[in-house]
Design a protein around this motif. Structure first.
Motif, mmCIF file in Angstrom:
data_model
loop_
_atom_site.group_PDB
_atom_site.id
_atom_site.type_symbol
_atom_site.label_atom_id
_atom_site.label_comp_id
_atom_site.label_asym_id
_atom_site.label_seq_id
_atom_site.Cartn_x
_atom_site.Cartn_y
_atom_site.Cartn_z
ATOM 1 N N UNK A 170 0.829 -1.209 0.000
ATOM 2 C CA UNK A 170 0.000 0.000 0.000
ATOM 3 C C UNK A 170 0.867 1.264 0.000
ATOM 4 N N UNK A 171 2.019 1.186 0.652
ATOM 5 C CA UNK A 171 2.931 2.331 0.692
ATOM 6 C C UNK A 171 3.810 2.427 -0.561
ATOM 7 N N UNK A 172 3.634 1.500 -1.497
ATOM 8 C CA UNK A 172 4.335 1.620 -2.768
ATOM 9 C C UNK A 172 5.444 0.631 -3.024
ATOM 10 N N UNK A 173 5.696 -0.304 -2.110
ATOM 11 C CA UNK A 173 6.733 -1.311 -2.371
ATOM 12 C C UNK A 173 6.335 -2.115 -3.602
ATOM 13 N N UNK A 174 7.295 -2.379 -4.467
ATOM 14 C CA UNK A 174 7.017 -3.185 -5.658
ATOM 15 C C UNK A 174 7.013 -4.672 -5.341
ATOM 16 N N UNK A 175 7.779 -5.038 -4.321
ATOM 17 C CA UNK A 175 7.945 -6.443 -3.984
ATOM 18 C C UNK A 175 8.253 -6.541 -2.496
#
Length: 130
Positions: A104-109
Motif C-alpha cells: 500500500x505504501x508503494x513497495x514493488x515487492x
C-alpha cells in the motif's frame, strides 16, 4: 550519441541494520551487470537523507531497523518525496498485514529474508534491463 558507451548504472541504496546481511545484499546487487550500490543506512533518518542525496533507482530495505525503528518510515518518505524510486522490501516480518501495508505504501515487492533473499538479484536484474 555514442552507441559504444555502456548503459548508465542502475543505482541501488540499501537499508539494513545488520552489517553482515547488508554486505550480502550488496554482493547480490553488485552481481548484476550494470548496477552500483550508491549508499547504505541502518535507520530511517539516515536512509531518507542518503536516498535524497544519491537519487537511486531502487531501494532495498528491511522493516526492522536499528534501535527499534521501522522501514515503513522509509516507504512513507519514498511515497511522498520520490515515488519513482522502486522499493523492494526484504524482511523477516513477512506477516500478511505487514506485506499489505508495504504494498500500500508503494513497495514493488515484499520478500521473506529467510527464504527469498536471492530474488533480490532477480528484481535488480529485471529493473536494470528496463
Amino acid at each position: 550519441m555514442d552507441s559504444n558507451l555502456p548503459p548508465p548504472a542502475l543505482k541501488v541504496f540499501l537499508v539494513e541494520d545488520h552489517p553482515t546481511i547488508r554486505e550480502r545484499i550488496a554482493e547480490l546487487v553488485r552481481s548484476v551487470a550494470g548496477t552500483q550500490v550508491v549508499g547504505m543506512a541502518d535507520e530511517p533518518d539516515g536512509a531518507c537523507a542518503g536516498i535524497g542525496l544519491t537519487q537511486p533507482d531502487m531501494v532495498v530495505l528491511d522493516l526492522q531497523l536499528k534501535s527499534g525503528t521501522s522501514g515503513l518510515a522509509v516507504l512513507e518518505w519514498l511515497r511522498e518525496h520520490a515515488p519513482g524510486i522502486a522499493a523492494i522490501v526484504l524482511t523477516n516480518a513477512i506477516y500478511p498485514q505487514m506485506k499489505a501495508a508495504c504494498l500500500e505504501l508503494g513497495a514493488r515487492l515484499v520478500l521473506d529474508k529467510s527464504s527469498e533473499a536471492l530474488r533480490v538479484r532477480d528484481a535488480v536484474r529485471e529493473l536494470a534491463h528496463r
